[in-house]
Enzyme design. Structure first.
Site, PDB file in Angstrom:
ATOM      1  N   GLU A  62      -1.594   3.311  -2.718  1.00 35.41           N
ATOM      2  CA  GLU A  62      -0.847   2.061  -2.597  1.00 35.41           C
ATOM      3  C   GLU A  62      -0.693   1.810  -1.103  1.00 35.41           C
ATOM      4  O   GLU A  62       0.055   2.502  -0.420  1.00 35.41           O
ATOM      5  CB  GLU A  62       0.520   2.171  -3.270  1.00 35.41           C
ATOM      6  CG  GLU A  62       1.371   0.913  -3.142  1.00 35.41           C
ATOM      7  CD  GLU A  62       2.803   1.121  -3.604  1.00 35.41           C
ATOM      8  OE1 GLU A  62       3.721   0.571  -2.943  1.00 35.41           O
ATOM      9  OE2 GLU A  62       3.014   1.813  -4.620  1.00 35.41           O
TER      10      GLU A  62
ATOM     11  N   ARG B 235       3.510  -3.156   5.078  1.00 35.08           N
ATOM     12  CA  ARG B 235       4.545  -3.001   6.106  1.00 35.08           C
ATOM     13  C   ARG B 235       3.935  -3.063   7.506  1.00 35.08           C
ATOM     14  O   ARG B 235       4.659  -3.204   8.498  1.00 35.08           O
ATOM     15  CB  ARG B 235       5.272  -1.668   5.926  1.00 35.08           C
ATOM     16  CG  ARG B 235       6.044  -1.550   4.627  1.00 35.08           C
ATOM     17  CD  ARG B 235       6.682  -0.188   4.493  1.00 35.08           C
ATOM     18  NE  ARG B 235       7.289  -0.001   3.188  1.00 35.08           N
ATOM     19  CZ  ARG B 235       7.861   1.136   2.781  1.00 35.08           C
ATOM     20  NH1 ARG B 235       7.902   2.177   3.596  1.00 35.08           N
ATOM     21  NH2 ARG B 235       8.394   1.219   1.573  1.00 35.08           N
TER      22      ARG B 235
ATOM     23  N   LYS C 202       7.615  -1.165 -11.546  1.00 38.65           N
ATOM     24  CA  LYS C 202       7.961  -0.173 -10.535  1.00 38.65           C
ATOM     25  C   LYS C 202       9.470   0.069 -10.615  1.00 38.65           C
ATOM     26  O   LYS C 202      10.254  -0.889 -10.726  1.00 38.65           O
ATOM     27  CB  LYS C 202       7.587  -0.678  -9.146  1.00 38.65           C
ATOM     28  CG  LYS C 202       7.973   0.272  -8.011  1.00 38.65           C
ATOM     29  CD  LYS C 202       7.524  -0.278  -6.669  1.00 38.65           C
ATOM     30  CE  LYS C 202       7.899   0.663  -5.528  1.00 38.65           C
ATOM     31  NZ  LYS C 202       7.418   0.174  -4.226  1.00 38.65           N
TER      32      LYS C 202
END
Length: 320
Positions: A41, A45, A129
């Protein structure tokens, strides 16, 4: 099950990565693949996330790629165009979620309450999630919610490590976890690829939890089986417990067959935390399985034989 969700489930542990440079992308992913975790993943960011996803998609095609920390529709579009097979967000944004689903993508929105989970599922999310997992009550929290949301499937991230990974994966509605403990940022910055590969292998072994279950010994008939069982019991000071088709010795460390079963001499049972994941990971290590021998209960594989004998013994995996 969606094929991407199924593959995430088989892999079990998804490394979560914030790349500092595009130059890190390919060598890190090759290290992950070598360690048995061909998935990542890649979080948005950092500014290089999109380019990293594209480069990995082009040069390491065996990697299953997700884009994480996706906050906007534009980021989702760029991630999918770059080659991300699934989109992950830290929170639940109905607009972004619907946008990804409408474009045919797999969306895993971040959720931490039953209300958010229910809304996401009603929008069409097959996978959710749960983030941050430990801070929001961990497995105990999801077990309480899972009693009501019985079709919910969670990938948990946030506070997952080698010590608690199996606490999460032992709950059937948790189909995978995400973490960084096998590819910490300092190791990535140092280019310690061999160390990352070794930590990935250790993470996979911890997750699978392979251990000897019992040894089965083939005998010609009831008489030979009882004699063999009593001899072993006497030698090892173990109890002998007759059954219908076999006799167990000790705490089922030995199974003495009353007639020849699978394997020239017998069989060896290897226990694992999850047979499906063990099939996936051991197959990647070159082990061949007789998939026709799979035993499935309630949609979950509980046993399977390897295709080849070892020293005259059939080998099978069994669910702990």
């Amino acid at each position: 099950m969606n094929p991407v969700v199924e593959r995430v489930y088989e892999i079990g542990i998804i490394p979560v990565i914030a790349f500092n440079s595009v130059d890190e992308a390919v060598p890190l992913c090759k290290a992950l693949v070598a360690g048995g975790l061909p998935a990542a993943e890649v979080t948005f960011r950092t500014a290089c996330a999109e380019e990293c996803i594209k480069k990995i998609h082009d040069e390491v095609p065996e990697m299953l790629l997700g884009a994480g920390t996706v906050l906007t529709e534009d980021q989702a579009d760029r991630a999918m165009a770059a080659g991300a097979s699934f989109i992950v967000a830290p929170g639940f944004d109905p607009n972004v979620t619907k946008h990804v689903i409408d474009k045919g993508g797999l969306m895993m929105p971040g959720t931490c309450s039953a209300g958010e989970m229910q809304q996401a599922m009603n929008l069409g999310c097959e996978a959710l999630k749960f983030f941050p997992a430990e801070a929001n009550g961990g497995v105990a929290m999801l077990k309480n919610i899972g009693g009501a949301l019985k079709t919910a499937k969670w990938m948990c991230t946030g506070g997952i490590n080698a010590k608690n990974v199996n606490d999460y994966l032992a709950y059937d509605q948790i189909f995978a976890v995400g973490g960084t403990w096998m590819c910490k940022s300092d190791k990535i910055k140092a280019g310690a690829w061999d160390e990352i590969t070794a930590m990935c292998k250790e993470a996979v072994d911890t997750m699978l939890g392979l251990e000897l279950g019992h040894i089965g010994i083939n005998c010609a008939d009831d008489t030979e089986a009882m004699k063999t069982a009593e001899t072993l019991g006497s030698l090892l000071s173990m109890a002998v417990k007759p059954g219908n088709s076999s006799i167990f010795v000790g705490n089922k460390e030995f199974e003495i067959m009353k007639k020849p079963g699978r394997g020239t001499h017998g069989h060896i049972a290897i226990k694992t935390n999850n047979v499906d994941r063990a099939i996936y990971h051991l197959s990647n290590r070159g082990v061949k399985f007789d998939l026709d021998s799979k035993v499935v209960k309630n949609g979950k594989t509980t046993a399977v034989y390897m295709a080849d004998e070892l020293a005259g013994f059939a080998i099978h995996l069994v669910q702990k």
